[in-house]
Design a protein around this motif. Structure first.
Motif, PDB file in Angstrom:
ATOM      1  N   CYS A  92      -5.040   9.607  -3.802  1.00 22.36           N
ATOM      2  CA  CYS A  92      -4.007   8.566  -3.818  1.00 22.36           C
ATOM      3  C   CYS A  92      -4.084   7.727  -2.544  1.00 22.36           C
ATOM      4  CB  CYS A  92      -2.620   9.193  -3.957  1.00 22.36           C
ATOM      5  SG  CYS A  92      -2.225   9.797  -5.617  1.00 22.36           S
ATOM      6  N   TYR A  93      -4.237   8.376  -1.422  1.00 24.54           N
ATOM      7  CA  TYR A  93      -4.372   7.650  -0.154  1.00 24.54           C
ATOM      8  C   TYR A  93      -5.713   6.913  -0.104  1.00 24.54           C
ATOM      9  CZ  TYR A  93      -0.211   9.900   1.718  1.00 24.54           C
ATOM     10  OH  TYR A  93       1.086  10.302   1.914  1.00 24.54           O
ATOM     11  N   TYR A  94      -6.741   7.576  -0.587  1.00 21.31           N
ATOM     12  CA  TYR A  94      -8.084   6.997  -0.536  1.00 21.31           C
ATOM     13  C   TYR A  94      -8.171   5.728  -1.388  1.00 21.31           C
ATOM     14  CZ  TYR A  94     -13.210   7.066  -0.297  1.00 21.31           C
ATOM     15  OH  TYR A  94     -14.523   6.751  -0.054  1.00 21.31           O
ATOM     16  N   ASN A 133       3.058  10.363  -9.756  1.00 23.34           N
ATOM     17  CA  ASN A 133       2.566  10.402 -11.137  1.00 23.34           C
ATOM     18  C   ASN A 133       1.252  11.156 -11.310  1.00 23.34           C
ATOM     19  OD1 ASN A 133       4.679   8.723 -12.203  1.00 23.34           O
ATOM     20  ND2 ASN A 133       3.685   6.986 -11.211  1.00 23.34           N
ATOM     21  N   MET A 134       0.754  11.780 -10.248  1.00 21.72           N
ATOM     22  CA  MET A 134      -0.561  12.421 -10.353  1.00 21.72           C
ATOM     23  C   MET A 134      -0.495  13.682 -11.199  1.00 21.72           C
ATOM     24  SD  MET A 134      -1.020  14.094  -6.547  1.00 21.72           S
ATOM     25  CE  MET A 134      -0.041  15.514  -6.016  1.00 21.72           C
ATOM     26  N   PHE A 135      -1.644  14.023 -11.787  1.00 17.46           N
ATOM     27  CA  PHE A 135      -1.774  15.236 -12.602  1.00 17.46           C
ATOM     28  C   PHE A 135      -2.716  16.197 -11.893  1.00 17.46           C
ATOM     29  CE2 PHE A 135      -4.247  17.728 -15.644  1.00 17.46           C
ATOM     30  CZ  PHE A 135      -3.222  18.410 -16.299  1.00 17.46           C
ATOM     31  N   TYR A 136      -2.354  17.460 -11.860  1.00 16.72           N
ATOM     32  CA  TYR A 136      -3.222  18.464 -11.253  1.00 16.72           C
ATOM     33  C   TYR A 136      -3.007  19.786 -11.962  1.00 16.72           C
ATOM     34  CZ  TYR A 136       1.148  19.686  -8.888  1.00 16.72           C
ATOM     35  OH  TYR A 136       2.450  20.027  -8.625  1.00 16.72           O
ATOM     36  N   ASP A 137      -3.993  20.686 -11.836  1.00 13.24           N
ATOM     37  CA  ASP A 137      -3.913  21.960 -12.545  1.00 13.24           C
ATOM     38  C   ASP A 137      -4.062  23.189 -11.639  1.00 13.24           C
ATOM     39  OD1 ASP A 137      -6.539  21.674 -11.922  1.00 13.24           O
ATOM     40  OD2 ASP A 137      -7.281  21.575 -13.982  1.00 13.24           O
ATOM     41  N   CYS A 138      -4.278  22.979 -10.347  1.00  6.26           N
ATOM     42  CA  CYS A 138      -4.352  24.115  -9.425  1.00  6.26           C
ATOM     43  C   CYS A 138      -4.174  23.596  -8.009  1.00  6.26           C
ATOM     44  CB  CYS A 138      -5.678  24.864  -9.568  1.00  6.26           C
ATOM     45  SG  CYS A 138      -7.111  23.928  -9.012  1.00  6.26           S
ATOM     46  N   ARG A 139      -4.133  24.502  -7.039  1.00  5.60           N
ATOM     47  CA  ARG A 139      -3.906  24.103  -5.641  1.00  5.60           C
ATOM     48  C   ARG A 139      -4.975  23.142  -5.144  1.00  5.60           C
ATOM     49  NH1 ARG A 139      -3.321  29.349  -2.043  1.00  5.60           N
ATOM     50  NH2 ARG A 139      -5.320  29.678  -3.061  1.00  5.60           N
ATOM     51  N   ASN A 140      -6.246  23.446  -5.432  1.00  2.78           N
ATOM     52  CA  ASN A 140      -7.321  22.570  -4.970  1.00  2.78           C
ATOM     53  C   ASN A 140      -7.190  21.183  -5.570  1.00  2.78           C
ATOM     54  OD1 ASN A 140      -8.484  24.580  -3.413  1.00  2.78           O
ATOM     55  ND2 ASN A 140      -9.950  25.187  -4.985  1.00  2.78           N
ATOM     56  N   SER A 141      -6.838  21.139  -6.853  1.00  2.00           N
ATOM     57  CA  SER A 141      -6.703  19.842  -7.525  1.00  2.00           C
ATOM     58  C   SER A 141      -5.509  19.058  -6.984  1.00  2.00           C
ATOM     59  CB  SER A 141      -6.541  20.044  -9.039  1.00  2.00           C
ATOM     60  OG  SER A 141      -7.733  20.540  -9.604  1.00  2.00           O
ATOM     61  N   TYR A 183       0.816  -1.222   0.000  1.00  4.51           N
ATOM     62  CA  TYR A 183       0.000   0.000   0.000  1.00  4.51           C
ATOM     63  C   TYR A 183       0.850   1.273   0.000  1.00  4.51           C
ATOM     64  CZ  TYR A 183       0.861   0.005   5.066  1.00  4.51           C
ATOM     65  OH  TYR A 183       1.449   0.007   6.302  1.00  4.51           O
ATOM     66  N   GLU A 184       1.962   1.258   0.710  1.00  2.86           N
ATOM     67  CA  GLU A 184       2.815   2.450   0.741  1.00  2.86           C
ATOM     68  C   GLU A 184       3.452   2.712  -0.618  1.00  2.86           C
ATOM     69  OE1 GLU A 184       4.505   3.085   5.179  1.00  2.86           O
ATOM     70  OE2 GLU A 184       5.203   1.251   4.206  1.00  2.86           O
ATOM     71  N   ARG A 185       3.926   1.670  -1.260  1.00  3.21           N
ATOM     72  CA  ARG A 185       4.550   1.826  -2.584  1.00  3.21           C
ATOM     73  C   ARG A 185       3.542   2.343  -3.603  1.00  3.21           C
ATOM     74  NH1 ARG A 185       4.267  -1.150  -6.837  1.00  3.21           N
ATOM     75  NH2 ARG A 185       3.499  -3.000  -5.733  1.00  3.21           N
ATOM     76  N   ARG A 186       2.345   1.760  -3.624  1.00  7.76           N
ATOM     77  CA  ARG A 186       1.337   2.184  -4.585  1.00  7.76           C
ATOM     78  C   ARG A 186       0.917   3.638  -4.333  1.00  7.76           C
ATOM     79  NH1 ARG A 186      -1.086  -2.648  -3.221  1.00  7.76           N
ATOM     80  NH2 ARG A 186      -2.814  -1.498  -2.260  1.00  7.76           N
ATOM     81  N   THR A 187       0.798   3.996  -3.071  1.00  8.28           N
ATOM     82  CA  THR A 187       0.426   5.375  -2.745  1.00  8.28           C
ATOM     83  C   THR A 187       1.507   6.334  -3.206  1.00  8.28           C
ATOM     84  OG1 THR A 187      -0.798   4.597  -0.807  1.00  8.28           O
ATOM     85  CG2 THR A 187      -0.269   6.939  -0.892  1.00  8.28           C
ATOM     86  N   ARG A 188       2.771   5.985  -2.966  1.00  8.18           N
ATOM     87  CA  ARG A 188       3.873   6.849  -3.373  1.00  8.18           C
ATOM     88  C   ARG A 188       3.944   6.982  -4.892  1.00  8.18           C
ATOM     89  NH1 ARG A 188       5.560  11.049  -2.134  1.00  8.18           N
ATOM     90  NH2 ARG A 188       5.311  10.284   0.007  1.00  8.18           N
ATOM     91  N   GLU A 189       3.742   5.882  -5.598  1.00 11.31           N
ATOM     92  CA  GLU A 189       3.743   5.931  -7.071  1.00 11.31           C
ATOM     93  C   GLU A 189       2.617   6.813  -7.579  1.00 11.31           C
ATOM     94  OE1 GLU A 189       3.514   1.864  -8.245  1.00 11.31           O
ATOM     95  OE2 GLU A 189       5.660   1.486  -7.966  1.00 11.31           O
TER      96      GLU A 189
END
Length: 281
Positions: free
Chosen positions: A126-128, A110-118, A100-106
């Motif tokens: 990722c944790y959820y 690799n996440m994509f976001y476009d603003c602070r809220n995102s 679970y820790e490795r998958r969360t870190r990956e």
């Protein structure tokens, strides 16, 4: 009748003193913090319940609420991102899941976001998705900078130390001063790091500082050895020895004592600090 009433009051008081008192500490569940943020943004409860039932969908209002919730729990900073050692407490991994820790870190990498809220929202998701089940239990909320300063400032006021001691603290000469053990005891109890009933709270220490060594068995062994060495001493003396043996590398409380002392002294010329703990852990 009066005797019965007195007995009931005494029984209630006895139950209270046997438990850990709240002092200056805050414990919140993720859901409580989420509902609080909904009140800040005028989101009705029925809408909040829908968001929870739908597993926090990727809607703009939800993203705003998630960022607020993480800030509310001291689990998020817009500059440095998510604080793993805080947010991870709100998730319970499956006993059979070793990755679970490795998958969360990956996911975070690799996440994509476009603003602070995102960014805050995607970090939470990722944790959820990967860390475990979101718990409904309340957890210790660590102090932010100004809250840590207020903890120390109130402690110094309660201790009512002489002016010359405040000047000494402001200069960074703290731990060898004769009033420090009693002040340290006051701040550790008030801050939720030590309880007269249950002892040292290493989980709260870890949530505040994020140092994994605080949860290592060797830390508890250090505490046990120090307390055994001073088993016949008063509680403050035992606590101070334990502090010296096991916690002296952490400058957290001394940093805030120094800042608070400077505030109380009020005279920059009488408080030319010769040693600073400000930027130390």
């Amino acid at each position: 009748m009066k005797g019965i009433a007195t007995a009931l009051v005494f029984a209630a008081y006895s139950t209270l003193v046997l438990a850990d008192l709240p002092h200056y500490t805050t414990y919140k569940s993720f859901q409580t913090a989420f509902y609080e943020c909904a009140e800040y943004y005028h989101v009705p409860n029925c809408t909040v319940r829908r968001y929870i039932e739908q597993a926090y969908p990727a809607e703009e209002e939800v993203k705003k609420l998630i960022r607020c919730t993480l800030i509310n729990l001291a689990a998020w900073d817009d500059d440095t991102g998510v604080r793993d050692y805080v947010i991870s407490k709100y998730f319970v991994p499956s006993p059979d899941d070793t990755c679970y820790e490795r998958r969360t870190r990956e996911c975070l990498d690799n996440m994509f976001y476009d603003c602070r809220n995102s960014r805050a929202y995607e970090s939470f998701k990722c944790y959820y998705r990967y860390y475990g089940e979101l718990t409904t239990n309340s957890k210790y909320v660590p102090y932010e900078l100004l809250e840590g300063e207020q903890l120390a400032l109130t402690g110094l006021k309660i201790a009512k130390l002489p002016y010359e001691v405040l000047v000494q603290y402001c200069k960074g000469d703290i731990e060898n001063e004769e009033h420090f053990p009693d002040l340290m005891y006051l701040l550790l109890v008030r801050g939720g790091y030590y309880s007269p009933q249950s002892g040292w709270n290493l989980a709260n220490w870890y949530t505040q500082l994020g140092d994994p060594s605080l949860l290592d068995p060797s830390m508890q062994q250090c505490i046990d050895n120090a307390e055994k060495e001073k088993c016949n001493a008063d509680e403050v003396s035992r606590l101070f020895l334990t502090w010296q043996r096991c916690f002296s590398q952490y400058y957290y409380l001394r940093k805030y004592i120094q800042i608070a002392a400077k505030t109380l002294v009020g005279d920059p010329n009488g408080c030319l600090c010769t040693k600073s703990f400000y930027n130390q852990h």
